[in-house]
Design a protein around this motif. Structure first.
Motif, PDB file in Angstrom:
ATOM      1  N   ALA A  95      -8.213  -6.269  -0.493  1.00 28.55           N
ATOM      2  CA  ALA A  95      -7.097  -6.710  -1.279  1.00 28.55           C
ATOM      3  C   ALA A  95      -6.392  -5.503  -2.156  1.00 28.55           C
ATOM      4  N   LEU A  96      -7.128  -4.715  -2.810  1.00 31.62           N
ATOM      5  CA  LEU A  96      -6.808  -3.706  -3.571  1.00 31.62           C
ATOM      6  C   LEU A  96      -6.096  -2.460  -2.764  1.00 31.62           C
ATOM      7  N   ALA A  99      -2.496  -4.036  -1.848  1.00 33.76           N
ATOM      8  CA  ALA A  99      -1.744  -4.105  -2.861  1.00 33.76           C
ATOM      9  C   ALA A  99      -1.170  -2.550  -3.348  1.00 33.76           C
ATOM     10  N   GLY A 102       1.089  -1.529  -0.484  1.00 30.25           N
ATOM     11  CA  GLY A 102       2.316  -2.478  -0.678  1.00 30.25           C
ATOM     12  C   GLY A 102       3.388  -1.868  -1.604  1.00 30.25           C
ATOM     13  N   VAL A 103       2.739  -1.662  -2.861  1.00 29.93           N
ATOM     14  CA  VAL A 103       3.711  -0.810  -3.970  1.00 29.93           C
ATOM     15  C   VAL A 103       4.158   0.469  -3.616  1.00 29.93           C
TER      16      VAL A 103
END
Length: 137
Positions: A95-96, A99, A102-103
């Protein structure tokens, strides 16, 4: 314990085994293509729907209503976090990582493909255009 569990099994067991279910779902509807059963061709869609619903029901039973019984004492059975710590760590790290990726991808895409509509005109240019459109008094 065997007496209790044998009463909880669905009967007949053969109707809930994947090999029989998939085999029957393939063979039974296709048997209407045989010359002997060609006259009953109007039942083809009904039989197809029935076998498909049977496959879905058995899949539902095996996936969501399936139980695995392990005869262990409560003291010897590890807790939820001890059993699943590796899966929890993988999920958090994924998940990290997702994220951050994605950013970073969004920021990189903004720099590579700039939006041509994002150019802002100054206030002086806007007022000049407005007055030009009205004409001189």
């Amino acid at each position: 314990m065997d007496l209790i569990l044998s009463r909880c099994q669905r009967k007949p067991k053969i109707l809930y085994q994947y090999a029989w279910v998939v085999g029957s779902a393939i063979v039974i509807p296709n048997s209407f293509h045989l010359p002997l059963l060609k006259s009953y061709d109007f039942l083809y869609l009904s039989v197809l729907a029935l076998t498909f619903s049977w496959v879905l029901y058995v899949a539902f039973i095996h996936l969501w209503r399936y139980s695995l019984v392990r005869p262990l004492h409560r003291e010897h059975c590890p807790g939820f976090f001890k059993r699943n710590i590796d899966a929890i760590i993988v999920a958090v790290v994924s998940a990290l990582f997702g994220a951050v990726i994605g950013v970073a991808t969004t920021k990189m895409a903004d720099r590579v493909w700039s939006n041509p509509n994002s150019v802002v005109e100054s206030e002086g240019q806007k007022t000049d255009q407005v007055f030009e459109g009205l004409g001189s008094p």
